[in-house]
Design an enzyme around this catalytic site. Structure first.
Site, short mmCIF file in Angstrom:
data_model
loop_
_atom_site.label_atom_id
_atom_site.label_comp_id
_atom_site.label_asym_id
_atom_site.label_seq_id
_atom_site.Cartn_x
_atom_site.Cartn_y
_atom_site.Cartn_z
CG HIS A 117 -1.73 -1.18 1.10
ND1 HIS A 117 -3.10 -1.36 0.59
CD2 HIS A 117 -1.84 -2.33 2.05
CE1 HIS A 117 -3.70 -2.31 0.87
NE2 HIS A 117 -2.93 -2.84 1.66
NE ARG A 176 9.41 1.38 -8.76
CZ ARG A 176 8.83 0.09 -8.42
NH1 ARG A 176 7.70 0.09 -7.56
NH2 ARG A 176 9.58 -0.95 -8.63
CD GLU A 187 5.89 -3.14 -9.83
OE1 GLU A 187 5.51 -2.04 -9.34
OE2 GLU A 187 6.62 -4.18 -9.29
#
Length: 347
Positions: A17, A158, A260
């Site tokens: 989180h 990211r 990811e």
């Protein structure tokens, strides 16, 4: 615009989180907002790490709390600073009761969730997981005018992953390099299980990267084991995408890092380490994007040995898993403002 983020992390509940909220906060700052975090104390809370990232951090008491007392303390902070913006809440312990208390003190509320097990009072909800009943999950849990951003196409990524996707290598099924990463805290100690499995397999010539976070309570023992086995140890890193791109196979948990890995086409054996990971892990496995090891209580060292043998003996299965992972995450946001950021900045 000032944005508040109410989120917790710890050794017990994990750090996922925190990681996704920091990523979102960095995106908001780049778009022109200022961001403050409100967090509770607890072992491995990462409050200092968030502050080192340049964010203002307000630390509350210990992890155990009621929604009403938590809301009162948050309202005191908001009232002291003032707010003309949003409250972002990413917390399984908070629901519409808390949000209704906070509502009069902020302009809007955004929720990050993946359980769909409680009602929310919010204008925006993000659930970036893949499930079979994606469109129906929140039908009766949010106001009719709430904007829903659902599924992996809204994955918060990211910049390193966006960049790496453009240069990722095509995998051919051979297993020479392995990545082991079970999240920042790894509360079930799956990392050590996999290290023991690698030793038990007696397979030579493998290059092994082992990643842990500072919230991992046995990281010293893991580092020592890596040194004995000539594995490569990494702690609290910012180059995970590079390790994922270089790996041929990964052992990891469900959750954000599962997506990811899929985004970079990394074949992975996924262990469910928390109840909230079950549904999305099973759905990804049905799609063929991962191998599902099951719930951690039922996963033993020998199970990890067997899945490693499977990967070595069936390279075509590994190739197909990589292709399916890329297909599942093929439409993820890659350019421009993320829809969450755009909605917040426009609101």
């Amino acid at each position: 615009m000032h944005v508040f983020v109410r989120v917790d992390g710890s050794t017990a509940i994990g750090t996922g989180h925190i990681m996704r909220c920091v990523l979102l906060a960095e995106m908001l700052v780049q778009a022109g907002a200022s961001v403050s975090f409100i967090m509770r104390m607890g072992r491995g809370h990462l409050g200092d790490w968030v502050a080192q990232k340049g964010f203002q951090v307000f630390m509350l008491g210990e992890e155990v709390f009621t929604q009403s007392e938590d809301a009162d303390k948050v309202i005191d902070i908001i009232s002291e600073i003032g707010s003309d913006g949003w409250m972002i809440v990413d917390h399984y312990g908070l629901d519409e009761q808390w949000e209704q208390r906070i509502g009069p003190y902020v302009k809007h509320i955004a929720v990050i969730d993946d359980l769909a097990d409680r009602r929310h009072q919010c204008e925006l909800l993000l659930d970036q997981n893949y499930t079979t009943n994606l469109e129906q999950r929140y039908h009766s849990l949010v106001p009719a005018d709430c904007r829903l951003l659902l599924g992996p196409s809204y994955l918060l990524l990211r910049p390193e992953f966006l960049s790496m996707r453009k240069h990722m290598r095509k995998r051919k099924g051979s297993i020479k390099r392995i990545l082991v990463f079970f999240g920042g805290s790894d509360p079930t100690n799956e990392t050590m299980k996999v290290l023991n499995a690698l030793e038990a397999s007696q397979i030579s010539g493998l290059y092994v990267d082992v990643v842990v976070g500072t919230a991992n309570p046995v990281r010293v023992e893991i580092e020592e084991q890596c040194a004995r086995s000539n594995y490569h140890y990494h702690c609290q890193i910012d180059y995970l995408s590079s390790l994922m791109n270089e790996a041929d196979l990964s052992f990891g948990a469900g959750g954000v890092t599962m997506w990811e890995r899929c985004y970079l086409g990394l074949p992975s054996a996924v262990t469910v380490v928390a109840d909230n990971q079950t549904e999305s892990t099973e759905a990804a496995a049905r799609f063929g994007a991962i191998w599902n090891m099951g719930f951690y209580d039922d996963v033993y060292v020998q199970d990890y040995v067997e899945v490693l043998d499977r990967a070595l003996l069936h390279p075509q299965d590994v190739v197909e898993m990589s292709e399916r992972a890329l297909q599942l995450l093929g439409n993820s946001t890659e350019a421009g403002l993320h829809p969450v950021v755009k909605t917040i900045m426009e609101g």
